[in-house]
Scaffold this motif. Structure first.
Motif, PDB file in Angstrom:
ATOM      1  N   ASP A   1      39.725  40.390  35.027  1.00  4.54           N
ATOM      2  CA  ASP A   1      39.523  41.552  35.886  1.00  4.54           C
ATOM      3  C   ASP A   1      40.442  42.683  35.452  1.00  4.54           C
ATOM      4  O   ASP A   1      41.208  42.539  34.496  1.00  4.54           O
ATOM      5  CB  ASP A   1      39.771  41.167  37.343  1.00  4.54           C
ATOM      6  N   SER A   2      40.382  43.798  36.186  1.00  3.74           N
ATOM      7  CA  SER A   2      41.232  44.946  35.871  1.00  3.74           C
ATOM      8  C   SER A   2      42.104  45.304  37.071  1.00  3.74           C
ATOM      9  O   SER A   2      41.858  44.874  38.200  1.00  3.74           O
ATOM     10  CB  SER A   2      40.390  46.145  35.450  1.00  3.74           C
ATOM     11  N   ALA A   3      43.123  46.136  36.817  1.00  2.00           N
ATOM     12  CA  ALA A   3      44.142  46.470  37.812  1.00  2.00           C
ATOM     13  C   ALA A   3      43.550  46.994  39.116  1.00  2.00           C
ATOM     14  O   ALA A   3      44.064  46.689  40.193  1.00  2.00           O
ATOM     15  CB  ALA A   3      45.125  47.487  37.225  1.00  2.00           C
ATOM     16  N   LYS A   4      42.465  47.731  39.051  1.00  2.73           N
ATOM     17  CA  LYS A   4      41.897  48.334  40.262  1.00  2.73           C
ATOM     18  C   LYS A   4      41.449  47.287  41.288  1.00  2.73           C
ATOM     19  O   LYS A   4      41.292  47.595  42.458  1.00  2.73           O
ATOM     20  CB  LYS A   4      40.741  49.266  39.906  1.00  2.73           C
ATOM     21  N   ASN A   5      41.258  46.038  40.856  1.00  2.03           N
ATOM     22  CA  ASN A   5      40.769  44.993  41.761  1.00  2.03           C
ATOM     23  C   ASN A   5      41.832  43.975  42.159  1.00  2.03           C
ATOM     24  O   ASN A   5      41.507  42.938  42.739  1.00  2.03           O
ATOM     25  CB  ASN A   5      39.586  44.268  41.117  1.00  2.03           C
ATOM     26  N   LEU A   6      43.095  44.241  41.873  1.00  6.19           N
ATOM     27  CA  LEU A   6      44.151  43.274  42.173  1.00  6.19           C
ATOM     28  C   LEU A   6      44.168  42.839  43.638  1.00  6.19           C
ATOM     29  O   LEU A   6      44.376  41.658  43.940  1.00  6.19           O
ATOM     30  CB  LEU A   6      45.522  43.847  41.801  1.00  6.19           C
ATOM     31  N   ASP A   7      43.953  43.763  44.562  1.00  5.12           N
ATOM     32  CA  ASP A   7      44.031  43.421  45.988  1.00  5.12           C
ATOM     33  C   ASP A   7      43.073  42.306  46.388  1.00  5.12           C
ATOM     34  O   ASP A   7      43.339  41.556  47.331  1.00  5.12           O
ATOM     35  CB  ASP A   7      43.771  44.659  46.857  1.00  5.12           C
ATOM     36  N   PHE A   8      41.967  42.181  45.681  1.00  3.46           N
ATOM     37  CA  PHE A   8      40.984  41.149  45.997  1.00  3.46           C
ATOM     38  C   PHE A   8      41.594  39.752  45.954  1.00  3.46           C
ATOM     39  O   PHE A   8      41.180  38.857  46.682  1.00  3.46           O
ATOM     40  CB  PHE A   8      39.807  41.240  45.021  1.00  3.46           C
ATOM     41  N   TYR A   9      42.614  39.556  45.111  1.00  2.30           N
ATOM     42  CA  TYR A   9      43.172  38.229  44.879  1.00  2.30           C
ATOM     43  C   TYR A   9      44.390  37.911  45.744  1.00  2.30           C
ATOM     44  O   TYR A   9      44.974  36.838  45.627  1.00  2.30           O
ATOM     45  CB  TYR A   9      43.520  38.080  43.390  1.00  2.30           C
ATOM     46  N   LYS A  10      44.751  38.799  46.652  1.00  4.24           N
ATOM     47  CA  LYS A  10      45.950  38.602  47.479  1.00  4.24           C
ATOM     48  C   LYS A  10      45.898  37.343  48.338  1.00  4.24           C
ATOM     49  O   LYS A  10      46.928  36.776  48.671  1.00  4.24           O
ATOM     50  CB  LYS A  10      46.184  39.814  48.383  1.00  4.24           C
ATOM     51  N   ASN A  11      44.731  36.917  48.740  1.00  5.36           N
ATOM     52  CA  ASN A  11      44.618  35.801  49.673  1.00  5.36           C
ATOM     53  C   ASN A  11      44.355  34.455  49.004  1.00  5.36           C
ATOM     54  O   ASN A  11      44.077  33.472  49.683  1.00  5.36           O
ATOM     55  CB  ASN A  11      43.538  36.089  50.716  1.00  5.36           C
ATOM     56  N   LEU A  12      44.462  34.395  47.687  1.00  3.22           N
ATOM     57  CA  LEU A  12      44.314  33.119  46.994  1.00  3.22           C
ATOM     58  C   LEU A  12      45.558  32.260  47.209  1.00  3.22           C
ATOM     59  O   LEU A  12      46.620  32.752  47.587  1.00  3.22           O
ATOM     60  CB  LEU A  12      44.137  33.350  45.488  1.00  3.22           C
ATOM     61  N   GLY A  13      45.445  30.981  46.917  1.00  2.00           N
ATOM     62  CA  GLY A  13      46.601  30.104  46.870  1.00  2.00           C
ATOM     63  C   GLY A  13      47.257  29.815  48.207  1.00  2.00           C
ATOM     64  O   GLY A  13      46.661  29.982  49.266  1.00  2.00           O
ATOM     65  N   VAL A  14      48.519  29.384  48.116  1.00  4.94           N
ATOM     66  CA  VAL A  14      49.253  28.943  49.292  1.00  4.94           C
ATOM     67  C   VAL A  14      50.407  29.888  49.621  1.00  4.94           C
ATOM     68  O   VAL A  14      50.959  30.549  48.742  1.00  4.94           O
ATOM     69  CB  VAL A  14      49.814  27.515  49.091  1.00  4.94           C
ATOM     70  N   GLU A  15      50.735  29.958  50.894  1.00  2.37           N
ATOM     71  CA  GLU A  15      51.923  30.643  51.401  1.00  2.37           C
ATOM     72  C   GLU A  15      52.075  32.090  50.938  1.00  2.37           C
ATOM     73  O   GLU A  15      53.181  32.576  50.752  1.00  2.37           O
ATOM     74  CB  GLU A  15      53.180  29.845  51.025  1.00  2.37           C
ATOM     75  N   GLY A  16      50.969  32.787  50.729  1.00  2.00           N
ATOM     76  CA  GLY A  16      51.042  34.196  50.359  1.00  2.00           C
ATOM     77  C   GLY A  16      51.615  34.457  48.980  1.00  2.00           C
ATOM     78  O   GLY A  16      52.035  35.575  48.679  1.00  2.00           O
TER      79      GLY A  16
END
Length: 154
Positions: A4-19
């Motif tokens: 992906d590219s930098a403009k879409n980084l926010d989309f991945y904030k909720n992946l994984g554990v404990e933020g």
């Protein structure tokens, strides 16, 4: 594996554990990456940290497939261009067994994988089940600067 590219980084904030992904994304978005010196940067102790590296890319045949058991990588290109290759872990043959201290296994280069040319402002996310081969040239070897954000997954 995600490309992906930098403009879409926010989309991945909720992946994984404990933020942890949110902390990684905040670091990538709110840090002057171009002026960061090579080295290790703590974001959240051993849970999230970044390694800034500069090197000259190498021929694809000389680069090595690797995986990590405990960490996912966000490999974000700051400047330059690099070919990163993905292959499923179960399609790779171990060449160097797991090194617990470095959290890495290396594989042979028999699998041609999926090659992606990653330019400045673009990144790939590799999870523990993703074989990946960074450092390969996109054409002729050339200088690159990137940050690898390591996110603990367990």
């Amino acid at each position: 594996m995600i490309f992906d590219s930098a403009k879409n980084l926010d989309f991945y904030k909720n992946l994984g554990v404990e933020g942890r992904y949110a902390k990684a994304v905040d670091f990538l978005k709110n840090t002057d990456l171009e002026n960061l010196a090579p080295g290790k940067y703590e974001i959240d102790g051993k849970n999230v940290f970044a390694n800034v590296v500069e090197y000259t890319t190498i021929p694809w045949e000389e680069a090595k497939y690797e995986t990590h058991r405990d960490y996912s990588d966000i490999q974000y290109v700051i400047s330059g261009t690099e070919t990163m290759t993905y292959a499923p872990i179960d399609e790779l043959n171990i060449k160097v067994p797991y090194n617990e201290e470095k959290d890495v296994v290396f594989y042979d280069n028999e699998n041609p994988g999926l090659k992606v040319v990653v330019k400045a402002g673009e990144y790939m996310i590799f999870n523990p089940w993703d074989g990946h081969k960074p450092k390969a040239a996109a054409g002729e070897p050339a200088p690159i600067k990137k940050v690898i954000v390591k996110i603990k997954e367990n």
